[in-house]
Write an enzyme that holds these catalytic residues in place. Sequence first.
Site, PDB file in Angstrom:
ATOM      1  N   SER A   1       0.810  -1.220   0.000  1.00  0.00           N
ATOM      2  CA  SER A   1       0.000   0.000   0.000  1.00  0.00           C
ATOM      3  C   SER A   1       0.845   1.273   0.000  1.00  0.00           C
ATOM      4  O   SER A   1       0.390   2.317  -0.473  1.00  0.00           O
ATOM      5  CB  SER A   1      -0.941   0.008   1.211  1.00  0.00           C
ATOM      6  OG  SER A   1      -0.204  -0.115   2.416  1.00  0.00           O
TER       7      SER A   1
ATOM      8  N   ASP B   1      -4.989   7.208   9.743  1.00  0.00           N
ATOM      9  CA  ASP B   1      -4.686   5.892  10.317  1.00  0.00           C
ATOM     10  C   ASP B   1      -3.298   5.848  10.947  1.00  0.00           C
ATOM     11  O   ASP B   1      -2.932   4.885  11.619  1.00  0.00           O
ATOM     12  CB  ASP B   1      -4.830   4.792   9.272  1.00  0.00           C
ATOM     13  CG  ASP B   1      -3.904   4.981   8.068  1.00  0.00           C
ATOM     14  OD1 ASP B   1      -2.987   5.832   8.131  1.00  0.00           O
ATOM     15  OD2 ASP B   1      -4.108   4.288   7.047  1.00  0.00           O
TER      16      ASP B   1
ATOM     17  N   HIS C   1      -0.339   5.286   6.730  1.00  0.00           N
ATOM     18  CA  HIS C   1      -0.129   5.591   5.311  1.00  0.00           C
ATOM     19  C   HIS C   1       0.157   7.077   5.102  1.00  0.00           C
ATOM     20  O   HIS C   1      -0.588   7.929   5.597  1.00  0.00           O
ATOM     21  CB  HIS C   1      -1.359   5.172   4.497  1.00  0.00           C
ATOM     22  CG  HIS C   1      -1.602   3.690   4.541  1.00  0.00           C
ATOM     23  ND1 HIS C   1      -2.486   3.114   5.439  1.00  0.00           N
ATOM     24  CD2 HIS C   1      -1.063   2.689   3.813  1.00  0.00           C
ATOM     25  CE1 HIS C   1      -2.481   1.811   5.255  1.00  0.00           C
ATOM     26  NE2 HIS C   1      -1.627   1.515   4.279  1.00  0.00           N
TER      27      HIS C   1
ATOM     28  N   GLY D   1      -2.353  -3.940   0.767  1.00  0.00           N
ATOM     29  CA  GLY D   1      -2.574  -5.157   1.529  1.00  0.00           C
ATOM     30  C   GLY D   1      -1.676  -6.309   1.126  1.00  0.00           C
ATOM     31  O   GLY D   1      -1.774  -7.404   1.700  1.00  0.00           O
TER      32      GLY D   1
ATOM     33  N   ASN E   1       3.272  -5.709   5.848  1.00  0.00           N
ATOM     34  CA  ASN E   1       2.020  -6.368   6.226  1.00  0.00           C
ATOM     35  C   ASN E   1       2.275  -7.710   6.906  1.00  0.00           C
ATOM     36  O   ASN E   1       1.489  -8.140   7.753  1.00  0.00           O
ATOM     37  CB  ASN E   1       1.130  -6.547   4.991  1.00  0.00           C
ATOM     38  CG  ASN E   1       0.556  -5.220   4.511  1.00  0.00           C
ATOM     39  OD1 ASN E   1       0.093  -4.407   5.296  1.00  0.00           O
ATOM     40  ND2 ASN E   1       0.608  -4.996   3.207  1.00  0.00           N
TER      41      ASN E   1
END
Length: 245
Positions: free
Chosen positions: A72, A221, A224, A110, A138
């Site tokens: 991502s 978040d 990111h 992801g 991830n």
Amino acid sequence: MNMAQNKQLVSNLLNYRPYKLLKFCYFLVLSMWMLSCGDNTNKQNTTSATEVEETENPSDKETKTILFFGDSITAGYGLDTTDNAYPAFVQQKIDSLKLDYTVVNSGVSGETSAGGRSRIDWILNQDIEIFILELGANDGLRGVPLSETQNNLQAIIDAVKQKSPDTEIILAGMELPPNMGQAYTSQFRNMYAELAKKNEVVFIPFILKDVGGIAELNQNDGIHPTIEGHKIIANTVWEYLKPLL
């Protein structure tokens, strides 16, 4: 009929008015035909010259590919368009220097190291000059065993080298938040350094340098990056990429 009489007869015929008209038409048609041939010859010569020029100086040059293979962060998650992700800002730097390289963003939000490994063969169907590998974050956030992540990243590097030994590889390292445990986060960080050393590839220790953990450079978040954060990432990547161009 003697010679003098013959000459007189020819002279009379040439001076005969209808024949003069016929003679004029003949020469007119002949002149137009000659001019037409001349134009066609010039057109043929012009076309040939143009074709030669286009062959010697092609307008469309093939550019070399720089492929960003990541998750991502590379995909630009949360941004309006991938034009705001760091690979696009790297392309801007390349264009400003008029270098013949095209950036391809192959980031998937992801994506895990296992996911990257499963699609690497398809990605390698194209010729790649420089391959930037940005995967593993991830895995770490999910607590995947480090041995598994390391094996997947190694398999990706092996696939790139096998397809084209001349392809330059840049490995982008990542770090985890402290809540994952000190031992795990430390081993996770060292995993990238070990891979880079083993494979003798260019190594970016932390791709989120000067961005990770800074609230104003990240989205809500806290993970990111914003557009401004991606610009900083592009500068970090550029430090390691530019010497290879």
